[in-house]
Structure formats: C-alpha cells, structure tokens
Design a protein around this motif. Structure first.
Motif, short mmCIF file in Angstrom:
data_model
loop_
_atom_site.label_atom_id
_atom_site.label_comp_id
_atom_site.label_asym_id
_atom_site.label_seq_id
_atom_site.Cartn_x
_atom_site.Cartn_y
_atom_site.Cartn_z
N GLU A 160 -90.96 -74.52 39.26
CA GLU A 160 -90.20 -74.64 38.04
C GLU A 160 -90.76 -74.23 36.82
OE1 GLU A 160 -89.48 -78.63 36.81
OE2 GLU A 160 -91.51 -79.44 37.77
N ALA A 161 -90.16 -73.91 35.82
CA ALA A 161 -90.78 -73.30 34.36
C ALA A 161 -91.03 -74.53 33.79
CB ALA A 161 -89.47 -72.67 33.89
N SER A 162 -92.44 -74.40 33.17
CA SER A 162 -92.81 -75.64 32.59
C SER A 162 -93.44 -74.94 31.01
CB SER A 162 -94.09 -76.15 33.23
OG SER A 162 -94.55 -77.44 32.53
N ASP A 163 -92.72 -75.18 30.09
CA ASP A 163 -93.08 -74.44 28.87
C ASP A 163 -93.37 -72.99 29.11
OD1 ASP A 163 -92.39 -76.69 27.18
OD2 ASP A 163 -94.40 -77.67 27.73
N TYR A 164 -94.74 -72.83 28.51
CA TYR A 164 -95.12 -71.39 28.83
C TYR A 164 -95.81 -71.14 29.99
CZ TYR A 164 -93.98 -72.06 24.08
OH TYR A 164 -93.24 -72.13 22.80
N TYR A 165 -95.66 -72.08 30.96
CA TYR A 165 -96.29 -71.89 32.29
C TYR A 165 -95.49 -72.11 33.56
CZ TYR A 165 -100.66 -73.10 29.98
OH TYR A 165 -101.95 -73.06 28.86
N SER A 166 -95.76 -72.03 34.50
CA SER A 166 -94.99 -72.40 35.92
C SER A 166 -95.59 -73.54 36.58
CB SER A 166 -94.79 -71.15 36.65
OG SER A 166 -94.00 -70.01 36.09
N CYS A 167 -94.71 -74.34 37.21
CA CYS A 167 -95.40 -75.39 37.66
C CYS A 167 -95.13 -75.33 39.36
CB CYS A 167 -94.97 -76.84 37.55
SG CYS A 167 -95.53 -78.19 38.36
N LEU A 168 -96.15 -75.21 40.25
CA LEU A 168 -95.96 -75.20 41.72
C LEU A 168 -96.07 -76.42 42.32
CD1 LEU A 168 -98.72 -72.11 42.01
CD2 LEU A 168 -96.47 -71.79 41.26
N HIS A 169 -95.14 -76.69 43.06
CA HIS A 169 -94.81 -77.91 43.67
C HIS A 169 -95.31 -77.70 45.12
CE1 HIS A 169 -93.06 -80.14 40.67
NE2 HIS A 169 -92.55 -79.12 40.19
N VAL A 170 -96.54 -78.54 45.66
CA VAL A 170 -97.21 -78.13 46.89
C VAL A 170 -97.15 -79.74 47.48
CG1 VAL A 170 -98.91 -77.37 48.40
CG2 VAL A 170 -98.32 -76.10 46.11
N THR A 172 -96.96 -83.42 47.53
CA THR A 172 -96.94 -84.35 46.61
C THR A 172 -97.78 -83.84 45.23
OG1 THR A 172 -99.07 -85.47 47.43
CG2 THR A 172 -97.05 -86.49 48.29
N LYS A 173 -98.30 -82.72 45.16
CA LYS A 173 -99.22 -82.23 44.35
C LYS A 173 -98.47 -81.11 43.62
CE LYS A 173 -103.67 -83.12 46.70
NZ LYS A 173 -104.93 -82.47 47.04
N SER A 174 -98.89 -80.73 42.32
CA SER A 174 -98.45 -79.81 41.44
C SER A 174 -99.54 -79.21 40.46
CB SER A 174 -97.21 -80.18 40.62
OG SER A 174 -97.95 -81.26 39.63
N HIS A 175 -99.15 -77.67 40.55
CA HIS A 175 -100.50 -77.03 39.86
C HIS A 175 -99.61 -76.32 38.80
CE1 HIS A 175 -103.28 -77.79 43.09
NE2 HIS A 175 -101.99 -77.85 43.98
N LEU A 176 -100.32 -76.06 37.50
CA LEU A 176 -99.77 -75.26 36.59
C LEU A 176 -100.43 -73.86 36.44
CD1 LEU A 176 -99.63 -77.72 33.23
CD2 LEU A 176 -97.50 -76.42 34.68
N VAL A 177 -99.71 -72.77 36.43
CA VAL A 177 -100.29 -71.40 36.34
C VAL A 177 -99.86 -70.74 35.14
CG1 VAL A 177 -100.73 -71.28 38.92
CG2 VAL A 177 -98.50 -70.50 38.16
N ARG A 178 -100.52 -69.89 34.69
CA ARG A 178 -99.94 -69.23 33.52
C ARG A 178 -99.46 -67.82 33.60
NH1 ARG A 178 -102.25 -69.55 28.10
NH2 ARG A 178 -103.95 -70.63 28.91
N ARG A 179 -98.45 -68.22 34.20
CA ARG A 179 -97.27 -66.87 34.72
C ARG A 179 -95.94 -67.45 34.57
NH1 ARG A 179 -99.92 -62.67 36.10
NH2 ARG A 179 -98.32 -62.18 37.45
N SER A 180 -95.04 -66.44 34.04
CA SER A 180 -93.76 -66.76 33.84
C SER A 180 -92.92 -66.80 35.15
CB SER A 180 -93.43 -65.67 32.79
OG SER A 180 -93.08 -64.57 33.43
N MET A 181 -91.70 -67.44 35.02
CA MET A 181 -90.90 -67.33 36.11
C MET A 181 -90.34 -65.96 36.41
SD MET A 181 -90.39 -70.60 37.02
CE MET A 181 -89.10 -70.36 38.11
N ALA A 182 -90.19 -64.99 35.45
CA ALA A 182 -89.99 -63.62 35.70
C ALA A 182 -90.95 -62.86 36.36
CB ALA A 182 -89.82 -63.04 34.56
N GLU A 183 -92.36 -63.11 35.98
CA GLU A 183 -93.30 -62.50 36.97
C GLU A 183 -93.45 -63.02 38.18
OE1 GLU A 183 -96.91 -61.43 33.65
OE2 GLU A 183 -96.39 -63.69 33.80
#
Length: 251
Positions: A160-170, A172-183
């Motif tokens: 899911e998009a999260s402000d200027y990051y993307s949140c990866l749901h794995v 029960t965990k989640s990770h923020l990456v500095r990548r846009s949804m478009a990328e």
C-alpha cells in the motif's frame, strides 16, 4: 571498413497544453542527436493515446492540463508507463506528489538550459539501465532498526502507498521502502502481482475472492482475511488475471 553500430536513439514525447512551452522543449531536445522526437501533445487525453501507440522511452509531461492532468495520465497508463517521465510545470506545489507518482525529475518553469541538461542526463541514464536489465525484481532492499536486508518479493502479501513510501505487508510484519507505487508496479513480475487500486498492489496467490462492501463496491479478500478496496478502474484487469467472474468467491 565497418562503421560502428549507432546507439539506439531515445524516443521522446513532449506533452504540454501551451504551444510555446512545447516549442521551447522541442528546441532544447533538438540539440541532442541521440534524441528522437516522436511527437507532441497538447492535452492529457492526446498523451494517453500517443504513449500507447508510439511507446516513447522518455516523456516530458505537463502537470496542469484541462480535463486530464499529468497525474491522471500516469495513473491511467498502468503498465504502459515510459521508462522515464519528467514533469514540467510552473507550480512547485506538485513536486512531492510528482516523485510519489514515479516521476524521474521535476522541471519548474522557467528553467535554464543547465537544469534541463541535468534532467535529460538523468533520464538517459535510467533508460540505459532499463534496457540493460529489464528483468522483473526478485527482491527489495529493506532498512529496519539500522540494518539493511533483502526481502524476496514472493513473500509479499500486498503493498500500500504510505505518504512518500510504499508499505510492504509480509504476514504480520510490514516494511517501508522508499519506492513509489508506480515504480513497484513497473518493476514487479506482472504474472504474480496485480494493481487493484492506485494505492494498492496484491499478490494474486494471496487473493481468496471478492466481497461486496456497504457502499455496493467490491473489496478484495486475502487468505488471511484482510479486505482491500478494489477500484473500478482496475476491476477488469483483476478479473482477467483471476479468471471469469463466475469463478470468484463473493461470500
């Protein structure tokens, strides 16, 4: 004596509703023999058709256009996104949103030749990298608690998009990456992942079915019970990827 093979030229499209602005960009691009101008457009609707038909690698895209603006163009293109998009606008208020939408650079009018050259150099570098390594991503770099690790994309349930990051749901965990949804939408394996909303991507193997929500629209239900909003714009795409509507679970 054999002549050296000429490098592949960069197919480029200019989109701006102001004729003078288009002309200025075209003049600057004309100074670079490695650039092949494939067309110019005066509206977002024209840009959509031209990008799908001409398949440019580089697009200079105005933000504010009547009816269909630059952000609408990127959203509706889906997998037809060019390798590099440079937004061009007179308003700096769109800068952060432009990068979040996957733009490579942001030219603020009026810009000088040096600023244009920097944007063009970045675009050519990205396009060259894309030609040499077009494979879909198999892992993503994740930074957490001062550590850097590689996450296999096959482990991702949804994004899911999260402000200027993307949140990866794995799980029960989640990770923020500095990548846009478009990328991410461009880079992930399309046989595995599917975009269901401008802010959401799911792994198809994790989809249990669909369920009507209180508003009469469909939610995507994952195997772990997570419910995600399905945009009408992406419903046909999801349908074709999962099979006929009759095979969907709607309970």
């Amino acid at each position: 004596m054999h002549s050296k093979e000429r490098p592949e030229r960069v197919r480029t499209l200019v989109v701006d509703d102001e004729p003078l602005a288009r002309s200025n960009l075209i003049v600057l691009l004309g100074l670079h023999p490695e650039i092949e101008l494939v067309g110019e457009c005066g509206s977002g609707a024209e840009a959509l058709s031209a990008i799908r038909e001409l398949k440019p690698s580089l697009v200079f895209l105005d933000v504010e256009m009547p009816e269909c603006d630059g952000f609408d163009v990127l959203e509706m293109l889906g997998r037809d996104l060019p390798h590099a998009v440079v937004f061009v606008t007179a308003y700096d208020k769109y800068a952060l949103r432009a990068f979040d939408a996957g733009a490579l650079d942001y030219l603020l009018k009026p810009f000088d030749n040096a600023r244009f050259e920097r944007a063009l150099d970045r675009a050519k570098e990205k396009i060259t990298q894309g030609r040499s390594s077009p494979r879909a991503r198999e892992s993503l770099v994740v930074k957490s608690a001062g550590q850097v690790s590689f996450l296999k994309v096959s482990e991702i349930d949804w994004i899911e998009a999260s402000d200027y990051y993307s949140c990866l749901h794995v799980g029960t965990k989640s990770h923020l990456v500095r990548r846009s949804m478009a990328e991410l939408d461009q880079e992930l394996d399309q046989s595995i992942f599917c975009r269901i909303h401008r802010s959401t991507i799911v792994q198809l193997d994790r989809v249990r079915g669909l369920k009507l929500n209180e508003g009469g629209e469909y939610d995507v239900v994952l195997n772990n019970g997570t419910r995600l909003r399905l945009s009408r714009r992406y419903r046909a795409q999801l349908q074709s990827r999962l099979g006929s509507p009759g095979s969907w679970s709607e309970s």
